[in-house]
Scaffold this active site. Sequence first.
Site, PDB file in Angstrom:
ATOM      1  N   THR A 116      -7.122  -3.443  -7.445  1.00 29.98           N
ATOM      2  CA  THR A 116      -6.093  -2.453  -7.168  1.00 29.98           C
ATOM      3  C   THR A 116      -4.709  -2.957  -7.544  1.00 29.98           C
ATOM      4  OG1 THR A 116      -4.909  -1.397  -5.340  1.00 29.98           O
ATOM      5  CG2 THR A 116      -6.133  -3.366  -4.797  1.00 29.98           C
ATOM      6  N   TYR A 140      -5.067  -4.922   2.841  1.00 26.16           N
ATOM      7  CA  TYR A 140      -5.916  -4.317   1.808  1.00 26.16           C
ATOM      8  C   TYR A 140      -5.723  -5.051   0.482  1.00 26.16           C
ATOM      9  CZ  TYR A 140      -7.360  -1.121  -1.863  1.00 26.16           C
ATOM     10  OH  TYR A 140      -7.923  -0.598  -2.992  1.00 26.16           O
TER      11      TYR A 140
HETATM   12  N1  UFG Z   1       2.820  10.342  -0.093  1.00 31.21           N
HETATM   13  C1  UFG Z   1       3.559  11.323   0.570  1.00 31.21           C
HETATM   14  N2  UFG Z   1       2.883  12.141   1.443  1.00 31.21           N
HETATM   15  C2  UFG Z   1       1.555  12.031   1.674  1.00 31.21           C
HETATM   16  C3  UFG Z   1       0.813  11.056   0.992  1.00 31.21           C
HETATM   17  C4  UFG Z   1       1.488  10.219   0.117  1.00 31.21           C
HETATM   18  O1  UFG Z   1       4.768  11.435   0.390  1.00 31.21           O
HETATM   19  O2  UFG Z   1       1.025  12.811   2.506  1.00 31.21           O
HETATM   20  C5  UFG Z   1       3.513   9.476  -1.057  1.00 31.21           C
HETATM   21  C6  UFG Z   1       3.444   8.004  -0.692  1.00 31.21           C
HETATM   22  O3  UFG Z   1       4.471   7.659   0.206  1.00 31.21           O
HETATM   23  C7  UFG Z   1       3.580   7.360  -2.068  1.00 31.21           C
HETATM   24  C8  UFG Z   1       2.873   8.339  -2.997  1.00 31.21           C
HETATM   25  O4  UFG Z   1       2.853   9.581  -2.286  1.00 31.21           O
HETATM   26  O5  UFG Z   1       4.915   7.291  -2.422  1.00 31.21           O
HETATM   27  C9  UFG Z   1       1.450   7.951  -3.308  1.00 31.21           C
HETATM   28  O6  UFG Z   1       0.785   7.632  -2.102  1.00 31.21           O
HETATM   29  P1  UFG Z   1      -0.800   7.485  -1.975  1.00 31.21           P
HETATM   30  O7  UFG Z   1      -1.091   7.223  -0.535  1.00 31.21           O
HETATM   31  O8  UFG Z   1      -1.471   8.606  -2.639  1.00 31.21           O
HETATM   32  O9  UFG Z   1      -1.111   6.203  -2.857  1.00 31.21           O
HETATM   33  P2  UFG Z   1      -0.448   4.741  -2.831  1.00 31.21           P
HETATM   34  O10 UFG Z   1       0.460   4.652  -4.011  1.00 31.21           O
HETATM   35  O11 UFG Z   1       0.111   4.398  -1.526  1.00 31.21           O
HETATM   36  O12 UFG Z   1      -1.713   3.815  -2.970  1.00 31.21           O
HETATM   37  C10 UFG Z   1      -2.701   4.025  -3.928  1.00 31.21           C
HETATM   38  C11 UFG Z   1      -4.031   3.594  -3.336  1.00 31.21           C
HETATM   39  C12 UFG Z   1      -4.060   2.145  -3.136  1.00 31.21           C
HETATM   40  C13 UFG Z   1      -3.630   1.422  -4.390  1.00 31.21           C
HETATM   41  C14 UFG Z   1      -2.334   1.938  -4.903  1.00 31.21           C
HETATM   42  C15 UFG Z   1      -2.011   1.297  -6.189  1.00 31.21           C
HETATM   43  O13 UFG Z   1      -4.248   4.245  -2.114  1.00 31.21           O
HETATM   44  O14 UFG Z   1      -5.355   1.775  -2.800  1.00 31.21           O
HETATM   45  O15 UFG Z   1      -2.411   3.321  -5.070  1.00 31.21           O
HETATM   46  O16 UFG Z   1      -0.922   1.858  -6.816  1.00 31.21           O
HETATM   47  F1  UFG Z   1      -3.483   0.132  -4.120  1.00 31.21           F
END
Ligand code: UFG
Length: 328
Positions: A116, A140
């Site tokens: 990841t 994680y």
């Molecule tokens: N976000 C919101 N509202 C939500 C969900 C997410 O504003 O309800 C935002 C988050 O704050 C972030 C973006 O959308 O800025 C993406 O969030 P995600 O939770 O979809 O994904 P992440 O970037 O946090 O993480 C994902 C995977 C991880 C991985 C990572 C690598 O969940 O396992 O991408 O870039 F490590």
Amino acid sequence: MKVLVTGGAGYIGSHVVKQLGEAGHDIIVYDNLSTGYEWAVTYGELIVGDLADVDKLDSVFAAHDFEAVLHFAAHIVVPESVENPLKYYRNNTRNTLNLLGIIEKYKTPYMVFSSTAAVYGMPDEKVLTEDMPLAPINPYGASKMMSEQMIRDLSFATDLKHVILRYFNVAGADLQSRLGQATPEATHLIKVACECASGVRPGMKVFGTDYETRDGTCIRDYIHVDDLAKAHVMALDYMSKGGDSEILNCGYGSGFTVKEVIDVVKEKSGQDFNVEETGRRAGDPDALMADNTRIKKTLGWEPDHADLGVIVQSALDWEKKWQASKND
Ligand code: UFG
């Protein structure tokens, strides 16, 4: 090839199993069905088992002469990993160690590992290369970094060849809606927004609007799950032709803000839903995008679905089908 797919009944694993099956590989899926589903295994045989059960895993290897292991089975929710770190070190790190012990015993030649972008932590750069220092900021990411290290060390000491794939933000679904993300209580942006559009969630939050980006919300590199799946099939082909062990970023190299993603979901679905702008979520970097030069050069990989509209439409189509099937 005869392949073992751990976590092959889950979201990403099931899309890879589909493509492995289409490519003619002989597949055994090993999955404890904690977040996966029997219906998602569209090729091969499903063995319901846990990677903590080393005796069962050993008996599966004894019964099959695997040429490759693709290892997906893991917990993936970042905030949960902060609250319950040992759950992540047990299921992700220790269970990878269990699997590597069996791989070593049976001298399995090839391994593809799901890693990841979370291994990079909060980097200064927005576009990340594989050589950047690893500095995960949550259990994680740390659990995956430790697994990467064990795989590399075992490869160094034995004939094992590996391809470690570092996923950026995986989204979307099979274009014919045969498979998709069915995770209960999902936290991922596109999944959450699609649940809002299909009416199963009353609304959603934008976590932070004061980031240093074009509209103040975080930028991520969203990759269609079938483009990611293709990289796994190509990685097997690469190793079987003598390719060396590699670590490869999986992303498109460009990104979208949270607001842009929500706008596309509203536009494609034709549904408006409530979006509340709130404070930052802990541990979110401003922008994360993959430098994908290495995967293109090493595997000859090129994406087929690098279009946010296509990703979102496939996720919406799947969500509709999935919700309807639950109401049957
Ligand atoms: N976000 C919101 N509202 C939500 C969900 C997410 O504003 O309800 C935002 C988050 O704050 C972030 C973006 O959308 O800025 C993406 O969030 P995600 O939770 O979809 O994904 P992440 O970037 O946090 O993480 C994902 C995977 C991880 C991985 C990572 C690598 O969940 O396992 O991408 O870039 F490590």
